[in-house]
Design a protein around this motif. Sequence first.
Motif, short mmCIF file in Angstrom:
data_model
loop_
_atom_site.label_atom_id
_atom_site.label_comp_id
_atom_site.label_asym_id
_atom_site.label_seq_id
_atom_site.Cartn_x
_atom_site.Cartn_y
_atom_site.Cartn_z
N GLU A 1 51.04 42.89 52.67
CA GLU A 1 50.50 43.79 51.45
C GLU A 1 50.00 45.01 51.90
O GLU A 1 50.04 46.06 51.07
CB GLU A 1 49.40 42.89 50.91
CG GLU A 1 49.89 41.60 50.09
CD GLU A 1 48.37 41.11 49.44
OE1 GLU A 1 48.82 40.09 48.58
OE2 GLU A 1 47.26 41.38 49.92
N TYR B 1 49.19 38.98 54.78
CA TYR B 1 48.26 40.36 54.48
C TYR B 1 48.87 41.63 55.03
O TYR B 1 48.55 42.59 54.48
CB TYR B 1 47.07 40.01 55.41
CG TYR B 1 46.00 38.90 54.80
CD1 TYR B 1 45.38 39.04 53.41
CD2 TYR B 1 45.69 37.83 55.41
CE1 TYR B 1 44.62 38.04 53.03
CE2 TYR B 1 44.94 36.85 55.11
CZ TYR B 1 44.42 37.15 53.78
OH TYR B 1 43.66 35.90 53.19
N TYR C 1 49.91 28.28 42.76
CA TYR C 1 49.23 29.46 42.15
C TYR C 1 49.64 29.46 40.65
O TYR C 1 50.64 29.26 40.23
CB TYR C 1 49.90 30.82 42.87
CG TYR C 1 49.42 32.06 42.17
CD1 TYR C 1 48.22 32.61 42.85
CD2 TYR C 1 49.96 32.72 41.18
CE1 TYR C 1 47.52 33.77 42.29
CE2 TYR C 1 49.38 33.92 40.61
CZ TYR C 1 48.30 34.34 41.18
OH TYR C 1 47.62 35.67 40.85
N PRO D 1 50.29 39.87 41.23
CA PRO D 1 49.64 39.44 42.56
C PRO D 1 50.41 39.83 43.74
O PRO D 1 51.74 40.09 43.72
CB PRO D 1 49.74 38.03 42.18
CG PRO D 1 50.83 37.64 41.38
CD PRO D 1 50.55 38.88 40.60
N GLY D 2 49.80 39.88 44.95
CA GLY D 2 50.50 40.08 46.22
C GLY D 2 50.88 38.95 46.84
O GLY D 2 50.73 37.94 46.32
N ARG E 1 44.32 33.92 49.77
CA ARG E 1 43.02 34.42 49.48
C ARG E 1 42.27 33.82 48.09
O ARG E 1 41.01 33.96 48.14
CB ARG E 1 42.88 35.95 49.38
CG ARG E 1 43.44 36.50 48.01
CD ARG E 1 43.22 37.75 47.66
NE ARG E 1 43.54 38.87 48.99
CZ ARG E 1 44.85 39.30 48.71
NH1 ARG E 1 45.49 39.44 47.82
NH2 ARG E 1 44.93 40.20 49.66
N SER E 2 43.01 32.69 47.66
CA SER E 2 42.56 32.31 46.47
C SER E 2 41.20 31.28 46.94
O SER E 2 41.20 30.77 47.99
CB SER E 2 43.63 31.20 45.42
OG SER E 2 43.96 30.07 46.41
N VAL F 1 54.51 36.10 45.48
CA VAL F 1 53.36 35.36 46.13
C VAL F 1 54.04 34.39 47.12
O VAL F 1 54.75 33.59 46.83
CB VAL F 1 52.61 34.55 44.98
CG1 VAL F 1 51.64 33.60 45.80
CG2 VAL F 1 51.99 35.53 44.02
N HIS G 1 44.85 27.73 41.27
CA HIS G 1 44.27 28.37 42.67
C HIS G 1 42.69 28.79 42.62
O HIS G 1 42.06 29.18 43.56
CB HIS G 1 44.91 29.53 42.74
CG HIS G 1 44.98 30.61 41.61
ND1 HIS G 1 45.80 30.36 40.59
CD2 HIS G 1 44.19 31.78 41.36
CE1 HIS G 1 45.53 31.48 39.47
NE2 HIS G 1 44.61 32.06 40.30
N GLU H 1 47.99 36.29 47.89
CA GLU H 1 47.19 35.88 46.52
C GLU H 1 46.82 34.59 46.69
O GLU H 1 45.70 34.15 46.50
CB GLU H 1 47.94 36.29 45.12
CG GLU H 1 47.20 36.42 44.31
CD GLU H 1 46.14 37.72 44.21
OE1 GLU H 1 44.78 37.58 43.98
OE2 GLU H 1 46.66 38.96 44.97
#
Length: 444
Positions: free
Chosen positions: A221, A218, A96, A230-231, A237-238, A37, A139, A234
């Motif tokens: 990913e 992004y 996170y 998780p990417g 986009r939380s 992450v 998150h 992550e």
Amino acid sequence: MAQEPRIDVETRASGIESSLTSEQVERIADALGQQGVWFAAPPEREGEARPADQIWDLVGDRPHHGQTATGRAAVHLAEGHDDLTRPLILADGFNYGPSDLDALWRQLNKPYQKGVPGFLDQLRTMGIDVVLLGFDQRHIAIQANAAVAVTAVLRAIEERRGDDPLVVGGASMGGIVTRYALARMENERVDHQTDKYFSFDSPHLGAWIPLVLQQLAYLHEALAPRSGGPGQAELIRSPAAQQLLWGWVESADYSGPVTTSSSLRKEFLEDLRRVGWFPMRPYKLGLANGTGNGTGPDLPPGTPVFDLQHEALQLTARIQPDGGELQNVGAVRFGAPVWTSATSHVRAFDGAPGGTLDSWGRLADAVGLPIQDRFRTSAFVPAVSAIALARDPFQWQSDLYLDLGDLPKDETFLDAFCCDATNTEHSSVSRPLIEWFLEQLAGW
């Protein structure tokens, strides 16, 4: 009328796999970094963590959109106290996954001056019981974790011996979570018995992560999907990131407005207004890790931070330009452009005075790219955001470099605030901030 800040991807990455060979895709993915992450802060490991006198397991007093949040609080009683007497609740911030309350103790109690006890130890010496509030999912939506904060406040009132009022606040997002929790309690006529509210470098107007770095997360990913965890994007986009970030993009290919792109941010700000915007009863204090003189770090707008060239591959990412239209912020090329991105009407956030985050440095370390020391950190919570400048959260960027020295009282939603002497790491302790805050509590 001000132009709406936006981002435009001029060459889209959506067809990148079909337009490049598998070797080229792999090369770009390797250049963009390792798995994991991005932007998640590692826990503080240096120093000793004081064992808690009590641990409270907490459940939010209500669900938010069907999700009931949970958390824990570590209670550190003041010197000479056998019971909770003068509670100060300090909520954890944005990251996170679950809170690490030992790491939070180490972070906030880190010595900032030789021969002087740490911040939390000083509170305990003053007869103040420290309650560190953590969340099992930092998150998720702020409203969900605010329900955990409400439970913590009610638990502190129930456990407290005597009738001393509470002090409630938090670091970073924790200051926003508790702001919402106290305002919601007042709106519902629930007595929070809180005399002082405080926020420690909290993004009242919004936080900033460079738009190009969000896009690169992004993009990585898309090229190297992560399985079983998780990417890279992550955290971006939380729900909490969408609610907190002034500018947010939903994908590497997104083109459009950046301040109103998330419905979650719009919904949260509407909820905050509905419950009263700020709690009215407590005296409201704010600490800002940024300077108040309008001077930020030396990050010239538009300067390339990464300019990687390896055979036919070229990767460029730039410090946020200052305004203008279609200002290039990043590109990936294999001879011809594969992906390019530009912003319009976005101010130079990276160099604004404020609490800093090593977003650029973390990416450089993960990727193995060379980076100048001065480019490692940039503004994360601008000072004008931490002191809750009285501005529309969608429109405040024109005041990024404002001198706060003689700010009229009605220009902030807080009753008092303190800025740091230099632009220091986001939510880090420093002598000017801690001495000022302890003075504010001295008569309590």
